[in-house]
Motif scaffolding. Structure first.
Motif, mmCIF file in Angstrom:
data_model
loop_
_atom_site.group_PDB
_atom_site.id
_atom_site.type_symbol
_atom_site.label_atom_id
_atom_site.label_comp_id
_atom_site.label_asym_id
_atom_site.label_seq_id
_atom_site.Cartn_x
_atom_site.Cartn_y
_atom_site.Cartn_z
ATOM 1 N N ILE A 221 0.849 -1.196 0.000
ATOM 2 C CA ILE A 221 0.000 0.000 0.000
ATOM 3 C C ILE A 221 0.884 1.245 0.000
ATOM 4 O O ILE A 221 1.828 1.334 0.796
ATOM 5 N N LEU A 222 0.566 2.201 -0.879
ATOM 6 C CA LEU A 222 1.243 3.499 -0.858
ATOM 7 C C LEU A 222 0.184 4.598 -0.878
ATOM 8 O O LEU A 222 -0.682 4.610 -1.766
ATOM 9 N N LEU B 163 -1.020 -0.130 -14.289
ATOM 10 C CA LEU B 163 -0.648 -1.058 -13.207
ATOM 11 C C LEU B 163 -1.718 -2.077 -12.861
ATOM 12 O O LEU B 163 -1.528 -2.911 -11.978
ATOM 13 N N GLY B 164 -2.859 -2.029 -13.572
ATOM 14 C CA GLY B 164 -3.981 -2.879 -13.170
ATOM 15 C C GLY B 164 -3.824 -4.358 -13.489
ATOM 16 O O GLY B 164 -4.579 -5.187 -12.972
ATOM 17 N N GLY B 165 -2.846 -4.716 -14.324
ATOM 18 C CA GLY B 165 -2.722 -6.093 -14.798
ATOM 19 C C GLY B 165 -2.656 -7.148 -13.710
ATOM 20 O O GLY B 165 -3.153 -8.261 -13.867
ATOM 21 N N ASN B 166 -2.061 -6.811 -12.583
ATOM 22 C CA ASN B 166 -1.933 -7.804 -11.502
ATOM 23 C C ASN B 166 -2.928 -7.536 -10.361
ATOM 24 O O ASN B 166 -2.744 -8.026 -9.248
ATOM 25 N N GLY B 167 -3.963 -6.740 -10.671
ATOM 26 C CA GLY B 167 -4.977 -6.474 -9.644
ATOM 27 C C GLY B 167 -4.692 -5.235 -8.810
ATOM 28 O O GLY B 167 -5.439 -4.922 -7.878
ATOM 29 N N LEU C 108 9.244 2.836 -5.992
ATOM 30 C CA LEU C 108 8.714 1.709 -5.209
ATOM 31 C C LEU C 108 8.148 0.586 -6.086
ATOM 32 O O LEU C 108 7.839 -0.490 -5.566
ATOM 33 N N LEU C 109 8.037 0.828 -7.401
ATOM 34 C CA LEU C 109 7.436 -0.203 -8.270
ATOM 35 C C LEU C 109 8.049 -1.594 -8.076
ATOM 36 O O LEU C 109 7.318 -2.578 -7.913
ATOM 37 N N PRO C 110 9.392 -1.698 -8.053
ATOM 38 C CA PRO C 110 9.970 -3.041 -7.881
ATOM 39 C C PRO C 110 9.725 -3.627 -6.493
ATOM 40 O O PRO C 110 9.949 -4.809 -6.279
ATOM 41 N N ARG C 111 9.283 -2.788 -5.564
ATOM 42 C CA ARG C 111 9.097 -3.262 -4.191
ATOM 43 C C ARG C 111 7.650 -3.651 -3.886
ATOM 44 O O ARG C 111 7.362 -4.166 -2.807
ATOM 45 N N PHE C 112 6.735 -3.384 -4.820
ATOM 46 C CA PHE C 112 5.356 -3.795 -4.579
ATOM 47 C C PHE C 112 5.248 -5.315 -4.672
ATOM 48 O O PHE C 112 6.005 -5.960 -5.395
ATOM 49 N N SER C 113 4.292 -5.876 -3.948
ATOM 50 C CA SER C 113 4.095 -7.321 -3.982
ATOM 51 C C SER C 113 3.588 -7.731 -5.366
ATOM 52 O O SER C 113 3.257 -6.874 -6.195
ATOM 53 N N ALA C 114 3.498 -9.032 -5.610
ATOM 54 C CA ALA C 114 3.204 -9.533 -6.957
ATOM 55 C C ALA C 114 1.801 -9.183 -7.429
ATOM 56 O O ALA C 114 1.545 -9.111 -8.637
ATOM 57 N N ALA C 115 0.869 -8.951 -6.517
ATOM 58 C CA ALA C 115 -0.516 -8.704 -6.950
ATOM 59 C C ALA C 115 -1.293 -7.888 -5.937
ATOM 60 O O ALA C 115 -0.937 -7.811 -4.761
ATOM 61 N N ASP C 116 -2.385 -7.287 -6.442
ATOM 62 C CA ASP C 116 -3.402 -6.636 -5.592
ATOM 63 C C ASP C 116 -2.862 -5.515 -4.705
ATOM 64 O O ASP C 116 -3.276 -5.385 -3.549
ATOM 65 N N ASN C 117 -1.953 -4.736 -5.249
ATOM 66 C CA ASN C 117 -1.455 -3.605 -4.455
ATOM 67 C C ASN C 117 -2.442 -2.444 -4.537
ATOM 68 O O ASN C 117 -3.349 -2.426 -5.368
ATOM 69 N N ARG C 118 -2.230 -1.473 -3.656
ATOM 70 C CA ARG C 118 -3.138 -0.320 -3.597
ATOM 71 C C ARG C 118 -2.331 0.968 -3.556
ATOM 72 O O ARG C 118 -1.478 1.146 -2.671
ATOM 73 N N ILE C 119 -2.622 1.865 -4.482
ATOM 74 C CA ILE C 119 -2.009 3.198 -4.459
ATOM 75 C C ILE C 119 -3.142 4.217 -4.350
ATOM 76 O O ILE C 119 -4.101 4.164 -5.131
ATOM 77 N N TRP D 296 -10.753 2.146 3.281
ATOM 78 C CA TRP D 296 -11.587 1.277 2.441
ATOM 79 C C TRP D 296 -10.908 1.066 1.085
ATOM 80 O O TRP D 296 -10.838 -0.056 0.580
ATOM 81 N N LEU D 297 -10.353 2.154 0.528
ATOM 82 C CA LEU D 297 -9.732 2.047 -0.800
ATOM 83 C C LEU D 297 -8.506 1.149 -0.799
ATOM 84 O O LEU D 297 -8.151 0.580 -1.832
ATOM 85 N N VAL D 298 -7.798 1.051 0.326
ATOM 86 C CA VAL D 298 -6.593 0.197 0.344
ATOM 87 C C VAL D 298 -6.922 -1.215 0.828
ATOM 88 O O VAL D 298 -6.039 -2.070 0.893
#
Ligand SMILES: NC(=O)c1ccc[n+]([C@@H]2O[C@H](COP(=O)([O-])OP(=O)(O)OC[C@H]3O[C@@H](n4cnc5c(N)ncnc54)[C@H](OP(=O)(O)O)[C@@H]3O)[C@@H](O)[C@H]2O)c1
Length: 251
Positions: A89-90, A175-179, A128-139, A228-230
């Motif tokens: 989450i960012l 960035l939506g490809g992985n949720g 931070l892009l390389p540090r986000f988890s593989a899926a379903d992140n929230r910005i 709620w959004l994250v």
């Protein structure tokens, strides 16, 4: 106290006070490991680590208007969770305003506002892009209802928040490809240090035009929308800008 963010790592910028501090506290109270970024975060960290859910927290003092701000954030993240750690989450919340009419504006004013409010989120999110988890992140980017209003003496601030809306929509598409979702919250007036600097006549006018109780918002009301959004329940909402203003501005 909910645990819907348990296991998630959240970074909230501009969390020494005002809206950012409440957002970090709200996300931590829902279980996220929170990393507020700003000066003076020690008191907030103490409050977070004393929550009944024992959410971990660390802080980091970084000037996000500088080119090398994101590097300092990454170093702090490495020191806290290790070099191969991931975030989920960012919240790009830190911002400044300059209150001046067009005739008085200088290049330095432009840089003050745009270097933090627009370039800041861009450079930090990119780093931070390389540090986000593989899926379903929230910005979540924090804008302002000013993004779609015309207020005298606030052209740099309002236009910077309009630019942020553009970044939000395009990042959602990228960035939506992985949720991963990318959204923006545009608060109406909320009583914080920033509001004290906004011309009183603008805030009075906004309060009068606010259908819900003719009042300004609270930091808690905005933090709950961000929470709620994250969280997991907002997975089908992306590229949106939410007016968090008691009905003051309708999108
Ligand atoms: N309050 C409102 O009525 C309102 C309305 C609409 C939108 N918003 C938006 O909500 C967000 C938070 O506003 P707020 O009212 O909570 O503002 P605030 O009380 O002025 O807090 C601003 C935060 O940003 C940090 N910050 C300032 N310059 C920074 C820099 N160069 N690098 C890193 N951090 C920096 C500050 O840290 P320091 O303590 O270290 O200075 C502080 O934590 C902003 O995006 C603002 O535009 C606020």
């Amino acid at each position: 106290m909910s645990s819907q963010l348990k296991g998630k790592v959240a970074i909230v910028t501009g969390a020494s006070r005002g809206l950012g501090a409440e957002m970090a506290l709200e996300l931590a109270s829902r279980g996220a490991a929170a990393s507020p970024i700003a000066e003076l975060v020690d008191a907030l960290i103490n409050r977070i680590v004393q929550l009944p859910n024992s959410a971990p927290a660390t802080g980091c003092k970084v000037d996000l208007s500088k080119h090398d701000g994101p590097t300092a954030v990454l170093s702090a993240l490495d020191a806290w969770l290790g070099p191969s750690s991931h975030i989920n989450i960012l919240v790009n919340n830190a911002a400044v305003e300059v209150v001046k009419g067009l005739a008085e504006l200088t290049v330095e004013d432009y840089e003050t506002v745009y270097d933090l409010n627009v370039r800041g989120p861009m450079l930090l999110t990119q780093a931070l892009l390389p540090r986000f988890s593989a899926a379903d992140n929230r910005i979540v980017n924090i804008g302002s209802v000013g993004a779609r209003c015309g207020f005298a003496k606030l052209s740099l601030y309002c236009s910077s928040k309009a630019a942020l809306e553009g970044l939000t929509r395009c990042w959602a598409a990228e960035l939506g490809g992985n949720g991963t979702t990318v959204n923006q919250v545009n608060p109406g007036p909320v009583q914080t240090a920033m509001l004290d600097n906004i011309p009183k006549e603008i805030v009075d006018m906004q309060r009068m035009r606010t259908p819900i109780q003719n009042r300004v918002g609270t930091v808690g009301e905005i933090a709950k929308i961000v929470a709620w959004l994250v969280g997991p329940d907002s997975s089908w909402v992306s590229g949106q800008v939410i007016s968090a203003s008691g009905g003051l501005e309708l999108y």
